[in-house]
Design a protein around this motif. Structure first.
Motif, mmCIF file in Angstrom:
data_model
loop_
_atom_site.group_PDB
_atom_site.id
_atom_site.type_symbol
_atom_site.label_atom_id
_atom_site.label_comp_id
_atom_site.label_asym_id
_atom_site.label_seq_id
_atom_site.Cartn_x
_atom_site.Cartn_y
_atom_site.Cartn_z
ATOM 1 N N UNK A 1 46.152 52.127 35.973
ATOM 2 C CA UNK A 1 45.479 50.932 36.599
ATOM 3 C C UNK A 1 46.279 49.660 36.462
ATOM 4 N N UNK A 2 47.579 49.810 37.014
ATOM 5 C CA UNK A 2 48.468 48.600 36.953
ATOM 6 C C UNK A 2 48.889 48.234 38.255
ATOM 7 N N UNK A 3 48.752 46.977 38.680
ATOM 8 C CA UNK A 3 49.316 46.297 39.932
ATOM 9 C C UNK A 3 50.945 46.329 39.774
ATOM 10 N N UNK A 4 51.462 47.267 40.618
ATOM 11 C CA UNK A 4 53.137 47.025 40.556
ATOM 12 C C UNK A 4 53.470 45.591 40.819
ATOM 13 N N UNK A 5 52.941 44.981 41.956
ATOM 14 C CA UNK A 5 53.231 43.738 42.526
ATOM 15 C C UNK A 5 53.280 42.672 41.418
ATOM 16 N N UNK A 6 52.360 42.863 40.507
ATOM 17 C CA UNK A 6 52.410 41.952 39.303
ATOM 18 C C UNK A 6 52.994 42.395 38.184
ATOM 19 N N UNK A 7 53.068 43.573 37.877
ATOM 20 C CA UNK A 7 53.824 44.141 36.697
ATOM 21 C C UNK A 7 55.527 43.871 36.789
ATOM 22 N N UNK A 8 55.912 43.303 35.630
ATOM 23 C CA UNK A 8 57.415 43.273 35.505
ATOM 24 C C UNK A 8 57.687 44.025 34.055
ATOM 25 N N UNK A 9 58.082 45.348 34.160
ATOM 26 C CA UNK A 9 58.117 46.134 32.941
ATOM 27 C C UNK A 9 58.943 45.261 31.865
ATOM 28 N N UNK A 10 58.233 45.294 30.705
ATOM 29 C CA UNK A 10 58.701 44.478 29.644
ATOM 30 C C UNK A 10 58.506 45.243 28.243
ATOM 31 N N UNK A 11 57.771 46.390 28.346
ATOM 32 C CA UNK A 11 57.397 47.290 27.008
ATOM 33 C C UNK A 11 56.572 46.683 26.132
ATOM 34 N N UNK A 12 55.511 45.575 26.699
ATOM 35 C CA UNK A 12 54.757 44.937 25.731
ATOM 36 C C UNK A 12 53.160 45.462 26.169
ATOM 37 N N UNK A 13 53.025 46.219 27.030
ATOM 38 C CA UNK A 13 51.654 46.804 27.519
ATOM 39 C C UNK A 13 50.556 46.673 26.229
ATOM 40 N N UNK A 14 50.982 47.151 25.019
ATOM 41 C CA UNK A 14 50.309 47.461 24.003
ATOM 42 C C UNK A 14 49.858 46.121 23.110
ATOM 43 N N UNK A 15 50.699 45.110 23.498
ATOM 44 C CA UNK A 15 50.335 43.839 22.706
ATOM 45 C C UNK A 15 49.313 42.938 23.827
ATOM 46 N N UNK A 16 49.187 43.185 25.098
ATOM 47 C CA UNK A 16 48.463 42.531 26.091
ATOM 48 C C UNK A 16 49.380 42.015 27.135
ATOM 49 N N UNK A 17 48.851 42.101 28.447
ATOM 50 C CA UNK A 17 49.989 41.984 29.277
ATOM 51 C C UNK A 17 50.157 40.705 29.644
ATOM 52 N N UNK A 18 51.163 40.109 29.553
ATOM 53 C CA UNK A 18 51.622 38.766 29.857
ATOM 54 C C UNK A 18 51.283 38.232 31.362
ATOM 55 N N UNK A 19 51.309 39.426 32.259
ATOM 56 C CA UNK A 19 51.256 39.051 33.801
ATOM 57 C C UNK A 19 49.884 39.356 34.312
ATOM 58 N N UNK A 20 48.990 39.697 33.502
ATOM 59 C CA UNK A 20 47.596 40.302 34.104
ATOM 60 C C UNK A 20 47.789 41.201 34.987
ATOM 61 N N UNK A 21 48.545 42.387 34.800
ATOM 62 C CA UNK A 21 49.019 43.332 35.911
ATOM 63 C C UNK A 21 48.129 44.513 35.833
ATOM 64 N N UNK A 22 47.325 44.656 34.519
ATOM 65 C CA UNK A 22 46.598 45.964 34.302
ATOM 66 C C UNK A 22 45.005 45.497 34.249
ATOM 67 N N UNK A 23 44.399 46.632 34.823
ATOM 68 C CA UNK A 23 42.857 46.102 34.687
ATOM 69 C C UNK A 23 42.595 46.214 33.179
ATOM 70 N N UNK A 24 41.641 45.210 32.799
ATOM 71 C CA UNK A 24 40.889 45.264 31.651
ATOM 72 C C UNK A 24 39.468 44.957 31.973
ATOM 73 N N UNK A 25 38.545 45.378 30.878
ATOM 74 C CA UNK A 25 37.226 45.286 30.941
ATOM 75 C C UNK A 25 36.830 43.854 31.088
ATOM 76 N N UNK A 26 37.706 42.793 30.830
ATOM 77 C CA UNK A 26 37.310 41.213 31.078
ATOM 78 C C UNK A 26 37.219 41.110 32.463
ATOM 79 N N UNK A 27 37.922 42.049 33.352
ATOM 80 C CA UNK A 27 37.455 41.772 34.753
ATOM 81 C C UNK A 27 35.965 42.145 35.062
ATOM 82 N N UNK A 28 35.410 43.091 34.436
ATOM 83 C CA UNK A 28 34.074 43.526 34.506
ATOM 84 C C UNK A 28 32.920 42.496 33.734
ATOM 85 N N UNK A 29 33.618 42.131 32.753
ATOM 86 C CA UNK A 29 32.865 41.031 32.155
ATOM 87 C C UNK A 29 32.527 39.985 32.716
#
Length: 399
Positions: A130-158
């Motif tokens: 559940x990652x938007x490839x148009x926003x994702x710039x692969x950096x290897x840091x998904x597990x730290x928090x996405x710097x580009x807001x490219x992936x879904x998180x429950x913050x969207x639902x909140x």
């Protein structure tokens, strides 16, 4: 009608959004603070309980530090229990735009792993994300928090729940559940009382059973954590550390294998003067036995003989793939065992019924606590599906 949701991760965020959208008054109470996703890594809580277990305590919970994996775990298991999640999964796929990523988002390390696995006869596939490839710039840091807001998180639902009138209360640990006459009446945070007609506990498989224990419910047994290790070695200048993690997977009956970088491997390879860009790795994640337990004062989770056997089998396969990909076999090392998906401590059939209700009227659970067994794969999609199903039940029953 008032509903309180304790916890704001995949389960809590989903229930909050769905109930608020249906017109129910919703309050989400979260132990941790609201934080920017870039700072999510500062809210890790690591428990060393025999197996190292990671949690994230903030609004949005562990969804902020997932790597975006979208697997339909335990679908048949739940169907056999009379819980058909197929329509919920379809809804989620559409909402979260679940799909595999384009070839442009696969680095050289992952490509080498996929080619090597195929050449050895293993069936490897792209991981749905559940990652938007148009926003994702692969950096290897998904597990730290996405710097580009490219992936879904429950913050969207909140945030969507807030638009429908939900109230978000941060930095407020729930300390007890209020019950009277066999019905739930709300929750407490120290001396502060929050009244409600419905309470959904989504505090995770460690804190959820502790709250249930305080009101006499026998929860906390059968803890699993989806135990994993990462095996890796030297392949100079592969730059795997900058790639999108777990972008592919190989499925086995009781474990999965997927591309994964770990700095622990770099530290273990210092005698070879390893740099981050020189390490290629694979994660082995198993369906561990539910051998742990949670009490008010401790968490215990050790690996069983069967767990160790599965980790060894997966590690041997991973090692062969890495060597085929060009890794120097003399440099192969493994991390210690870790766990990222605690669950099972309020399982369906033991602590909650098929509608996720406890023995207390209108007191529900919506997190991985309700899984009867370890998925051995990322559970986020299934937690969301269960939470969607619960929200539909509440709306149909209570309005």
């Amino acid at each position: 009608m008032k509903a309180i949701i304790v916890g704001s991760g995949a389960g809590g965020g989903t229930v909050a959004k769905e109930l608020a959208k249906s017109g129910i008054s919703v309050t989400v109470i979260e132990k941790g603070p609201i934080t920017h996703i870039k700072k999510a890594y500062t809210h890790y809580n690591i428990l060393n309980v025999g197996t190292e277990v990671s949690q994230t305590v903030c609004v949005g919970g562990t969804t902020l530090v997932t790597v975006g994996n979208a697997v339909r775990t335990c679908e048949e298991l739940f169907k056999n229990l009379g819980i058909d999640l197929s329509s919920e999964f379809d809804e989620i796929d559409a909402e979260l735009c679940v799909k595999t990523l384009p070839d442009s988002h696969f680095g050289d390390g992952t490509k080498k792993i996929m080619e090597s696995a195929k050449s050895l006869g293993f069936e490897i596939e792209k991981m749905p994300k559940f990652i938007d490839p148009s926003l994702c710039k692969p950096c290897g840091k998904c597990a730290f928090g996405c710097s580009n807001d490219a992936k879904w998180t429950s913050m969207e639902f909140i945030e969507e729940a807030e638009k429908y009138g939900a109230n978000i209360v941060e930095n407020t640990p729930v300390t007890n559940i209020i019950v009277s006459g066999g019905e739930v009446k709300g929750v407490k945070s120290e001396d502060k009382i929050f009244e409600a007609d419905i309470v959904v506990i989504s505090a995770g498989a460690i804190e959820t059973p502790r709250l249930l224990q305080k009101i006499g419910i026998n929860a906390g047994e059968n803890l699993f954590v989806d135990t994993f290790v990462t095996v890796g070695g030297m392949l100079k200048k592969i730059k795997f550390n900058k790639e999108l993690p777990m972008n592919a997977l190989i499925k086995f009956d009781d474990f999965i294998i997927g591309p994964h970088f770990s700095e622990v491997l770099v530290n273990k390879l210092q005698k070879f003067k390893a740099r981050k860009k020189d390490v290629l790795g694979l994660m082995i994640k198993i369906k561990d036995e539910p051998s742990g337990r949670v009490t008010q004062n401790e968490v215990i989770k050790f690996n069983t003989a069967e767990d160790v056997a599965l980790l060894a089998e997966g590690s041997a396969i991973a090692g062969s793939i890495l060597v085929e990909a060009g890794v120097d076999p003399k440099t192969l090392v493994s991390t210690h065992a870790r766990g990222a998906h605690p669950g099972g401590t309020a399982a369906i059939g033991d602590v909650v019924d098929k509608n996720l209700q406890t023995e207390i009227e209108s007191l529900y659970v919506a997190d991985a606590s309700v899984f009867p067994e370890a998925p051995g794969a990322p559970p986020v999609l299934t937690i969301i599906a269960l939470a969607k199903r619960l929200a539909k039940h509440i709306v149909n029953e209570k309005q």
